[in-house]
Design a protein around this motif. Structure first.
Motif, PDB file in Angstrom:
ATOM      1  N   LEU A   5      31.461  26.049  68.707  1.00  0.00           N
ATOM      2  CA  LEU A   5      30.774  26.992  69.600  1.00  0.00           C
ATOM      3  C   LEU A   5      29.758  27.840  68.841  1.00  0.00           C
ATOM      4  O   LEU A   5      28.656  28.091  69.346  1.00  0.00           O
ATOM      5  N   ILE A   6      30.096  28.267  67.635  1.00  0.00           N
ATOM      6  CA  ILE A   6      29.148  29.027  66.814  1.00  0.00           C
ATOM      7  C   ILE A   6      27.949  28.149  66.457  1.00  0.00           C
ATOM      8  O   ILE A   6      26.792  28.588  66.516  1.00  0.00           O
ATOM      9  N   ALA A   7      28.206  26.886  66.117  1.00  0.00           N
ATOM     10  CA  ALA A   7      27.110  25.968  65.791  1.00  0.00           C
ATOM     11  C   ALA A   7      26.181  25.765  66.994  1.00  0.00           C
ATOM     12  O   ALA A   7      24.959  25.659  66.833  1.00  0.00           O
ATOM     13  N   ALA A   8      26.758  25.746  68.207  1.00  0.00           N
ATOM     14  CA  ALA A   8      25.919  25.616  69.413  1.00  0.00           C
ATOM     15  C   ALA A   8      25.000  26.826  69.547  1.00  0.00           C
ATOM     16  O   ALA A   8      23.812  26.684  69.861  1.00  0.00           O
ATOM     17  N   TRP A   9      25.535  28.024  69.300  1.00  0.00           N
ATOM     18  CA  TRP A   9      24.666  29.208  69.341  1.00  0.00           C
ATOM     19  C   TRP A   9      23.584  29.108  68.269  1.00  0.00           C
ATOM     20  O   TRP A   9      22.415  29.431  68.510  1.00  0.00           O
ATOM     21  N   ASP A  10      23.958  28.669  67.076  1.00  0.00           N
ATOM     22  CA  ASP A  10      22.974  28.541  65.996  1.00  0.00           C
ATOM     23  C   ASP A  10      21.856  27.574  66.391  1.00  0.00           C
ATOM     24  O   ASP A  10      20.689  27.805  66.053  1.00  0.00           O
ATOM     25  N   ASP A  11      22.197  26.512  67.123  1.00  0.00           N
ATOM     26  CA  ASP A  11      21.176  25.582  67.610  1.00  0.00           C
ATOM     27  C   ASP A  11      20.216  26.278  68.566  1.00  0.00           C
ATOM     28  O   ASP A  11      18.998  26.112  68.473  1.00  0.00           O
ATOM     29  N   LEU A  12      20.764  27.075  69.478  1.00  0.00           N
ATOM     30  CA  LEU A  12      19.930  27.797  70.443  1.00  0.00           C
ATOM     31  C   LEU A  12      19.052  28.846  69.777  1.00  0.00           C
ATOM     32  O   LEU A  12      17.913  29.054  70.168  1.00  0.00           O
ATOM     33  N   ALA A  13      19.612  29.512  68.766  1.00  0.00           N
ATOM     34  CA  ALA A  13      18.907  30.630  68.139  1.00  0.00           C
ATOM     35  C   ALA A  13      17.968  30.212  67.009  1.00  0.00           C
ATOM     36  O   ALA A  13      17.199  31.034  66.523  1.00  0.00           O
TER      37      ALA A  13
ATOM     38  N   ARG B 299      17.655  19.817  67.815  1.00  0.00           N
ATOM     39  CA  ARG B 299      18.848  20.679  67.744  1.00  0.00           C
ATOM     40  C   ARG B 299      19.326  21.052  69.134  1.00  0.00           C
ATOM     41  O   ARG B 299      20.529  21.110  69.376  1.00  0.00           O
ATOM     42  N   LEU B 300      18.401  21.286  70.041  1.00  0.00           N
ATOM     43  CA  LEU B 300      18.786  21.591  71.417  1.00  0.00           C
ATOM     44  C   LEU B 300      19.240  20.330  72.140  1.00  0.00           C
ATOM     45  O   LEU B 300      20.266  20.326  72.819  1.00  0.00           O
ATOM     46  N   ARG B 301      18.490  19.279  71.995  1.00  0.00           N
ATOM     47  CA  ARG B 301      18.777  18.025  72.688  1.00  0.00           C
ATOM     48  C   ARG B 301      20.181  17.513  72.360  1.00  0.00           C
ATOM     49  O   ARG B 301      20.897  17.022  73.227  1.00  0.00           O
ATOM     50  N   ASP B 302      20.592  17.653  71.096  1.00  0.00           N
ATOM     51  CA  ASP B 302      21.868  17.091  70.653  1.00  0.00           C
ATOM     52  C   ASP B 302      22.986  18.131  70.585  1.00  0.00           C
ATOM     53  O   ASP B 302      24.090  17.830  70.142  1.00  0.00           O
ATOM     54  N   MET B 303      22.726  19.331  71.046  1.00  0.00           N
ATOM     55  CA  MET B 303      23.682  20.416  70.936  1.00  0.00           C
ATOM     56  C   MET B 303      25.025  20.078  71.588  1.00  0.00           C
ATOM     57  O   MET B 303      26.089  20.281  70.996  1.00  0.00           O
ATOM     58  N   PHE B 304      25.006  19.538  72.790  1.00  0.00           N
ATOM     59  CA  PHE B 304      26.265  19.264  73.476  1.00  0.00           C
ATOM     60  C   PHE B 304      26.993  18.062  72.882  1.00  0.00           C
ATOM     61  O   PHE B 304      28.219  18.015  72.918  1.00  0.00           O
ATOM     62  N   ASP B 305      26.259  17.123  72.308  1.00  0.00           N
ATOM     63  CA  ASP B 305      26.928  16.025  71.593  1.00  0.00           C
ATOM     64  C   ASP B 305      27.740  16.583  70.431  1.00  0.00           C
ATOM     65  O   ASP B 305      28.891  16.191  70.222  1.00  0.00           O
ATOM     66  N   ARG B 306      27.154  17.497  69.689  1.00  0.00           N
ATOM     67  CA  ARG B 306      27.877  18.107  68.567  1.00  0.00           C
ATOM     68  C   ARG B 306      29.032  18.977  69.046  1.00  0.00           C
ATOM     69  O   ARG B 306      30.089  19.028  68.414  1.00  0.00           O
ATOM     70  N   LEU B 307      28.855  19.634  70.179  1.00  0.00           N
ATOM     71  CA  LEU B 307      29.927  20.458  70.725  1.00  0.00           C
ATOM     72  C   LEU B 307      31.125  19.603  71.143  1.00  0.00           C
ATOM     73  O   LEU B 307      32.271  20.045  71.062  1.00  0.00           O
ATOM     74  N   ARG B 308      30.854  18.368  71.566  1.00  0.00           N
ATOM     75  CA  ARG B 308      31.937  17.461  71.960  1.00  0.00           C
ATOM     76  C   ARG B 308      32.634  16.808  70.763  1.00  0.00           C
ATOM     77  O   ARG B 308      33.686  16.198  70.919  1.00  0.00           O
TER      78      ARG B 308
ATOM     79  N   ALA C  25      26.899  32.353  80.127  1.00  0.00           N
ATOM     80  CA  ALA C  25      26.339  33.690  80.372  1.00  0.00           C
ATOM     81  C   ALA C  25      26.016  34.375  79.046  1.00  0.00           C
ATOM     82  O   ALA C  25      24.963  35.021  78.912  1.00  0.00           O
ATOM     83  N   LEU C  26      26.878  34.215  78.058  1.00  0.00           N
ATOM     84  CA  LEU C  26      26.579  34.749  76.725  1.00  0.00           C
ATOM     85  C   LEU C  26      25.332  34.091  76.148  1.00  0.00           C
ATOM     86  O   LEU C  26      24.446  34.773  75.621  1.00  0.00           O
ATOM     87  N   PHE C  27      25.279  32.766  76.223  1.00  0.00           N
ATOM     88  CA  PHE C  27      24.088  32.060  75.733  1.00  0.00           C
ATOM     89  C   PHE C  27      22.826  32.649  76.330  1.00  0.00           C
ATOM     90  O   PHE C  27      21.886  33.001  75.622  1.00  0.00           O
ATOM     91  N   ARG C  28      22.791  32.723  77.659  1.00  0.00           N
ATOM     92  CA  ARG C  28      21.563  33.139  78.342  1.00  0.00           C
ATOM     93  C   ARG C  28      21.202  34.586  78.013  1.00  0.00           C
ATOM     94  O   ARG C  28      20.046  34.894  77.720  1.00  0.00           O
ATOM     95  N   GLY C  29      22.181  35.473  78.053  1.00  0.00           N
ATOM     96  CA  GLY C  29      21.895  36.873  77.755  1.00  0.00           C
ATOM     97  C   GLY C  29      21.431  37.075  76.325  1.00  0.00           C
ATOM     98  O   GLY C  29      20.477  37.814  76.068  1.00  0.00           O
TER      99      GLY C  29
END
Length: 194
Positions: free
Chosen positions: A84-92, A66-75, A155-159
């Protein structure tokens, strides 16, 4: 030497170790003992503790699809807010937590010794911003605005990741993220309020 079976075996053991135990106060000797090797062999195959940890972290990242492919899905095509919400869901995602914890441990070590970990620090400040910047440019943002908005999103992601590791409920953080990206979305060309 990079692809030798023994090097790959040792690297896999180190990945298992750092995902399980982290990297805080982990010396080269402690790594060697934990994986049944010795300092000399690790230095022979990896050059230094920093190179070993850095390579092991990259391999560890690949264990989290989910992390590895996160930016592929974002593109991918589709609604920017949903992506963008799906990218956060991948991180969380709870399955991503061991890697997120490892990332922050490495960052803490890097801040303690920035001269030794300078390359890592530079990549942390650049790579993800560049990824999101490219997505926003593809959405029609101009260069400067895309870079500023990408920086805000990272910055939102990291915080929020920090708060996630601190025990703040994931649904609360998702709501905060949604509110946090709203100003970015409002600057998107062709944005319309829903």
């Amino acid at each position: 030497m990079d692809g030798t079976p023994e090097r790959q075996r040792l690297l896999g053991l180190v990945v298992d170790l750092i995902l399980r135990d982290g990297v805080i106060d982990l010396s080269l000797s402690a790594i060697a003992r934990a994986i049944g090797s010795n300092n000399r062999m690790l230095l022979y195959y990896f050059g230094s503790k920093q190179e070993l940890i850095g390579e092991a972290a990259l391999v560890a990242f690949d264990r989290f699809p989910r992390l590895r492919d996160m930016f592929d899905r974002l593109r991918d095509a589709g609604d920017l807010e949903e992506r963008l919400i799906a990218a956060w869901d991948d991180l969380a995602d709870p399955e991503s937590r061991p890697y997120v914890r490892l990332f922050f441990q490495r960052f803490g070590i890097a801040m303690r010794d920035p001269d030794e970990w300078g390359d890592f620090i530079e990549r942390v400040g650049r790579e993800w911003v560049e990824e999101v910047d490219a997505v926003l440019r593809a959405e029609g943002f101009d260069g400067g605005d895309a870079r500023a908005a990408a920086t805000q999103i990272i910055a939102l992601f990291r915080g929020l990741q920090f708060l996630l590791l601190s025990g703040v409920p994931a649904d609360q953080l998702r709501d905060a993220y949604r509110l946090g990206i709203r100003p970015v979305l409002e600057r998107a060309p062709g944005f319309s309020r829903r």
